[in-house]
Design a protein around this motif. Sequence first.
Motif, mmCIF file in Angstrom:
data_model
loop_
_atom_site.group_PDB
_atom_site.id
_atom_site.type_symbol
_atom_site.label_atom_id
_atom_site.label_comp_id
_atom_site.label_asym_id
_atom_site.label_seq_id
_atom_site.Cartn_x
_atom_site.Cartn_y
_atom_site.Cartn_z
ATOM 1 N N MET A 180 0.845 -1.192 0.000
ATOM 2 C CA MET A 180 0.000 0.000 0.000
ATOM 3 C C MET A 180 0.882 1.245 0.000
ATOM 4 O O MET A 180 1.860 1.324 0.745
ATOM 5 C CB MET A 180 -0.906 0.010 1.237
ATOM 6 C CG MET A 180 -1.748 1.255 1.369
ATOM 7 S SD MET A 180 -2.711 1.248 2.899
ATOM 8 C CE MET A 180 -3.411 2.901 2.825
ATOM 9 N N ILE A 181 0.508 2.237 -0.815
ATOM 10 C CA ILE A 181 1.213 3.523 -0.815
ATOM 11 C C ILE A 181 0.601 4.370 0.283
ATOM 12 O O ILE A 181 -0.566 4.771 0.209
ATOM 13 C CB ILE A 181 1.076 4.230 -2.173
ATOM 14 C CG1 ILE A 181 1.730 3.390 -3.270
ATOM 15 C CG2 ILE A 181 1.713 5.612 -2.117
ATOM 16 C CD1 ILE A 181 1.547 3.956 -4.666
ATOM 17 N N ASP A 182 1.367 4.613 1.344
ATOM 18 C CA ASP A 182 0.856 5.388 2.472
ATOM 19 C C ASP A 182 1.882 6.435 2.869
ATOM 20 O O ASP A 182 2.757 6.792 2.081
ATOM 21 C CB ASP A 182 0.511 4.468 3.654
ATOM 22 C CG ASP A 182 1.702 3.615 4.093
ATOM 23 O OD1 ASP A 182 2.845 3.916 3.642
ATOM 24 O OD2 ASP A 182 1.513 2.681 4.870
ATOM 25 N N ARG A 200 -2.948 -4.379 -1.816
ATOM 26 C CA ARG A 200 -3.394 -4.132 -3.189
ATOM 27 C C ARG A 200 -3.995 -5.367 -3.854
ATOM 28 O O ARG A 200 -4.677 -5.247 -4.879
ATOM 29 C CB ARG A 200 -2.229 -3.617 -4.031
ATOM 30 C CG ARG A 200 -1.027 -4.551 -4.058
ATOM 31 C CD ARG A 200 0.084 -4.010 -4.928
ATOM 32 N NE ARG A 200 1.342 -4.700 -4.682
ATOM 33 C CZ ARG A 200 2.387 -4.636 -5.488
ATOM 34 N NH1 ARG A 200 2.324 -3.913 -6.597
ATOM 35 N NH2 ARG A 200 3.511 -5.274 -5.190
ATOM 36 N N SER A 201 -3.738 -6.555 -3.279
ATOM 37 C CA SER A 201 -4.259 -7.785 -3.868
ATOM 38 C C SER A 201 -5.668 -8.123 -3.388
ATOM 39 O O SER A 201 -6.296 -9.036 -3.926
ATOM 40 C CB SER A 201 -3.326 -8.955 -3.539
ATOM 41 O OG SER A 201 -2.026 -8.717 -4.035
ATOM 42 N N LYS A 202 -6.151 -7.406 -2.396
ATOM 43 C CA LYS A 202 -7.454 -7.709 -1.807
ATOM 44 C C LYS A 202 -8.578 -7.022 -2.602
ATOM 45 O O LYS A 202 -8.361 -6.002 -3.245
ATOM 46 C CB LYS A 202 -7.495 -7.261 -0.353
ATOM 47 C CG LYS A 202 -6.424 -7.914 0.525
ATOM 48 C CD LYS A 202 -6.546 -9.429 0.506
ATOM 49 C CE LYS A 202 -5.433 -10.082 1.329
ATOM 50 N NZ LYS A 202 -5.528 -11.564 1.302
ATOM 51 N N PRO A 203 -9.788 -7.581 -2.546
ATOM 52 C CA PRO A 203 -10.931 -6.946 -3.220
ATOM 53 C C PRO A 203 -11.151 -5.533 -2.692
ATOM 54 O O PRO A 203 -10.815 -5.217 -1.552
ATOM 55 C CB PRO A 203 -12.105 -7.862 -2.854
ATOM 56 C CG PRO A 203 -11.492 -9.154 -2.453
ATOM 57 C CD PRO A 203 -10.155 -8.829 -1.859
ATOM 58 N N ALA A 204 -11.737 -4.692 -3.526
ATOM 59 C CA ALA A 204 -11.934 -3.281 -3.168
ATOM 60 C C ALA A 204 -12.751 -3.134 -1.895
ATOM 61 O O ALA A 204 -12.469 -2.260 -1.071
ATOM 62 C CB ALA A 204 -12.592 -2.533 -4.322
#
Length: 552
Positions: A180-182, A200-204
Amino acid sequence: MDTFLIKAVQLIMALSLLVVIHEFGHFLFARIFGVKVEKFYIFFNPVTSLFKWKPKKYAGSLGRIKYFTEEAKKEGEADAEFLKAEADYEKAYAELEEARPSSRLKRMFKTEDPEKIAKAEKAVADAETELAKHIKVRVARDNDDYQTQKKESRWKRFWRHTEYGIGWLPLGGYCKLGGMIDESMDTAQMKQEPQEWEFRSKPAWQRLLIMIAGVLFNFLLAILIYAGIVYATGEKYVPFHEAKMGMDYSPAAHAIGFEDGDIPLLADGKALDNPGEARMEMAQASEVKVLRNGKDTIAITIPSDFIFRLDEEAKNDTLPVKFMAYRFPAQVTQVAPGDGASKGGVEVGDRIIAIDSVATPTLFSFLTTLQGHPGDNVKLTIARGPEHNDTVTKDVQLSENAKMGIGLEIDPSAFFKASEINYNLLQSVPRGIEMGTDKMVSYARSMKLVFTKEGAKSVGGFGSIGAIFPEKWDWIAFWNIAAFLSVALAFMNILPIPALDGGHVLFLLYEVVTGRKPSEKFMTNAQMFGMILLLLLLLYANGMDIVRLFMK
């Protein structure tokens, strides 16, 4: 304990609690959905940490670290090499940008050197190749770690693979999620192929819940605190209709039409009963109706800047009334031996109804009249007896600061019928929800005022927050303020500003609606923009505290 220290301790305790709860919300939902949480920090830790610990791996503080196993030491060395390779790549890329400006505007004012560009491109390629090697090693290690987790118990898997720490910069905290870009701006991991355990691989919908969780937990904390307060102490107040003498008002309230003795009835059509809740409702209303002289209903128009006028009054320690206060007699509860009142014959239970023939029918009028007689010998007119029907006069010598050595009744329930509500455990929860929701709505309504000229001037930082805590330790006051700050933190974090949870939520909602993810470059730039914006707001807010300090 020094007043400043008491306030500072309360501020740090409250902020630490709110940060932990907020970040734990992200942590809990991330782990429920199988996202790796790389770091969990209270406060930020640029350059170094006050403390850090990774179970079964290492512990350290202020740059010093102790590894528990040889394997952990090798991993630490590998991480250091990775960070160096990442820094080298960023440096090489910056030099390439300098040699070959990316923007058309910059190219208009700079002559490019092909040889320098070629050299910079080669340096970037070499640095990228070196970084890729370290990324490959890191991915392999993370995958091995993920496979190890699958063999562990659910409890160990839940918490053991995260670095926990305390930073030195008390501006919040963070929960660093893999992929994640944080605010960590760790984009190197985004160059690798997405992994099963990454954000990023998880569902929205899962990512959306993870991002909302921090705000949700802050709001739930506020509800829990409010429920605990009413369960422990109940609620006791004198309803407006029982305050037979009405209310006393401050100069700012007088200026817009309130008169001493007015009894509040309605705020924008909403019935008013509990003064503790009515103050903010009245300050934010467009119109307030009051009962005047026991018979006339008067409508008072509330100007949009009234809340700022009240804020300015709140900073004046010499005003006995801030906005409004119950109107009741000045009744003596204590007489200090040897002081002016004692020598003059004032007794416990007396009501002082005049000073030198100037009527003081209320506590407020007594206090304001008394201020005008420092060091004087005054004649007090006193109502005495079981029903206060007997009138006597007493000569009393005041001190140089207009004191006479008495304590005064400040509880309105000593004069008027009070409503007292006690809550059991089940009843306290819905009341906590009601109080938390009311505070959230009130805070949201007041936020629009921040964008006015007066609102911009009233913005404050840590000094302003610390100032709202009491000078003497009071657990009920502390928890009340902590609950309010938790509501404020929840609201501020859900604002659609990049770098805040609300910014991430906005981009996720865009993805849910359109079916497309924002690009990595866009997310990186948005995160950087949001962080700069928040830093500027932070500097402005705390700068306003400093300005107000020197303007006192």
